[in-house]
Write a protein that holds these residues in place. Sequence first.
Motif, PDB file in Angstrom:
ATOM      1  N   PRO A   1       0.818  -1.222   0.000  1.00  0.00           N
ATOM      2  CA  PRO A   1       0.000   0.000   0.000  1.00  0.00           C
ATOM      3  C   PRO A   1       0.847   1.265   0.000  1.00  0.00           C
ATOM      4  CG  PRO A   1      -0.005  -1.003   2.177  1.00  0.00           C
ATOM      5  CD  PRO A   1       0.691  -1.970   1.266  1.00  0.00           C
TER       6      PRO A   1
ATOM      7  N   GLY B   1      -3.404  -3.916  -1.204  1.00  0.00           N
ATOM      8  CA  GLY B   1      -2.565  -3.730  -0.031  1.00  0.00           C
ATOM      9  C   GLY B   1      -3.283  -2.979   1.069  1.00  0.00           C
ATOM     10  N   HIS B   2      -4.091  -1.992   0.684  1.00  0.00           N
ATOM     11  CA  HIS B   2      -4.912  -1.262   1.660  1.00  0.00           C
ATOM     12  C   HIS B   2      -5.903  -2.214   2.328  1.00  0.00           C
ATOM     13  CE1 HIS B   2      -3.502   2.763   0.695  1.00  0.00           C
ATOM     14  NE2 HIS B   2      -3.696   2.545  -0.580  1.00  0.00           N
TER      15      HIS B   2
ATOM     16  N   ARG C   1      -5.679  -5.483   2.702  1.00  0.00           N
ATOM     17  CA  ARG C   1      -4.977  -6.387   3.623  1.00  0.00           C
ATOM     18  C   ARG C   1      -4.572  -5.656   4.895  1.00  0.00           C
ATOM     19  NH1 ARG C   1       0.217  -9.679   1.544  1.00  0.00           N
ATOM     20  NH2 ARG C   1       1.075  -7.561   1.383  1.00  0.00           N
ATOM     21  N   GLU C   2      -4.138  -4.406   4.760  1.00  0.00           N
ATOM     22  CA  GLU C   2      -3.775  -3.614   5.931  1.00  0.00           C
ATOM     23  C   GLU C   2      -4.978  -3.428   6.858  1.00  0.00           C
ATOM     24  OE1 GLU C   2      -2.128   0.856   7.151  1.00  0.00           O
ATOM     25  OE2 GLU C   2      -2.450   0.348   5.039  1.00  0.00           O
TER      26      GLU C   2
ATOM     27  N   GLU D   1      -5.764  -6.754   8.722  1.00  0.00           N
ATOM     28  CA  GLU D   1      -4.799  -6.996   9.787  1.00  0.00           C
ATOM     29  C   GLU D   1      -5.008  -6.031  10.946  1.00  0.00           C
ATOM     30  OE1 GLU D   1      -1.067  -6.675   7.799  1.00  0.00           O
ATOM     31  OE2 GLU D   1      -1.196  -8.686   6.888  1.00  0.00           O
ATOM     32  N   MET D   2      -5.378  -4.796  10.631  1.00  0.00           N
ATOM     33  CA  MET D   2      -5.630  -3.788  11.656  1.00  0.00           C
ATOM     34  C   MET D   2      -6.808  -4.196  12.536  1.00  0.00           C
ATOM     35  SD  MET D   2      -6.251   0.288  10.978  1.00  0.00           S
ATOM     36  CE  MET D   2      -4.892   0.352   9.807  1.00  0.00           C
TER      37      MET D   2
ATOM     38  N   SER E   1      -3.006   3.480  11.303  1.00  0.00           N
ATOM     39  CA  SER E   1      -2.194   3.379  10.093  1.00  0.00           C
ATOM     40  C   SER E   1      -0.899   4.167  10.231  1.00  0.00           C
ATOM     41  CB  SER E   1      -2.983   3.876   8.880  1.00  0.00           C
ATOM     42  OG  SER E   1      -2.238   3.745   7.696  1.00  0.00           O
TER      43      SER E   1
ATOM     44  N   HIS F   1       1.153   2.263  13.558  1.00  0.00           N
ATOM     45  CA  HIS F   1       1.458   0.846  13.639  1.00  0.00           C
ATOM     46  C   HIS F   1       1.667   0.152  12.295  1.00  0.00           C
ATOM     47  CE1 HIS F   1       0.592   0.988  17.921  1.00  0.00           C
ATOM     48  NE2 HIS F   1      -0.565   1.575  17.656  1.00  0.00           N
ATOM     49  N   THR F   2       1.322   0.810  11.199  1.00  0.00           N
ATOM     50  CA  THR F   2       1.549   0.202   9.895  1.00  0.00           C
ATOM     51  C   THR F   2       2.344   1.182   9.031  1.00  0.00           C
ATOM     52  OG1 THR F   2      -0.593   0.984   9.039  1.00  0.00           O
ATOM     53  CG2 THR F   2      -0.568  -1.164  10.097  1.00  0.00           C
ATOM     54  N   CYS F   3       2.159   1.081   7.722  1.00  0.00           N
ATOM     55  CA  CYS F   3       2.967   1.900   6.819  1.00  0.00           C
ATOM     56  C   CYS F   3       2.438   3.319   6.661  1.00  0.00           C
ATOM     57  CB  CYS F   3       3.050   1.233   5.452  1.00  0.00           C
ATOM     58  SG  CYS F   3       1.448   1.074   4.644  1.00  0.00           S
TER      59      CYS F   3
END
Length: 255
Positions: free
Chosen positions: A94, A104-105, A107-108, A111-112, A135, A138-140
């Motif tokens: 993402p 990718g968004h 999947r993010e 997972e979130m 986001s 904790h993520t990208c």
Amino acid sequence: MASELEAPPYERTADLLGDVLLRFPAVAAGGVRWSVLSATLQKAHKKSLDAEALGFSSALSAAHALLPPGFYVANASDADDPIVAAVDELVLVPRPGAAATWPGHYRELVEMVLRRGNLHRGATRLLASQVKRLSTRHTCGALSEGSWDYFLADGRPARVRHMKRLLAVIVELREQRRAWAVTLGRAPSLVDCALAAPLTVEISAPPSSDLYLCVRQPGADGCGGARARLVGARPLLLPPPPGLVAEAVEGDKIG
């Protein structure tokens, strides 16, 4: 003085083409026709993809030369108007504002929800208001903007400016991608595996009427709330069949 290190005269066009491709969700499914990319690039950047003008024998030759890494010709049967798509590895990473990376968004988001959400009626749910913060921290951070400027498969511009709309569009894209794959009888790919978990956007019962992202467990009906509807035109992954008038889109009126 001419130098061997000089960039090809079409290098700037190739760079702009890469930027435009990242704004097409369709590259993660049926692909985008070269003629649509050409018209879009001309409107957005006043650059031409005319093969002859760029010194190529055909649009297919131009595509092979100009496509950036991660994009490829998905159907070379029409040398004058090939179809361009993206590899799974590209769309599963993402990027902020890059609609092409919507898998990718998705999947993010899944997972979130699974990592930060709470169990409720057989499903795991997360307040949508937490997406931007999670986001970023904790993520990208690809969802921290909560907005997209993108193109429908036929090249029409569209805009999403609110997180609620963005989440609904991503979920709708997943449904369209799955329907497309079933229609073609495709074997599951990396993208299909990433889209396997059923994510929904739902609104809790009054008086709170909070917006939630929900991942259902097998046999669960959801979070117990009403599904949030995508208002406006559906984000077409594939161009409408010939003769079918697509639902009207007024530029930036989608979101």
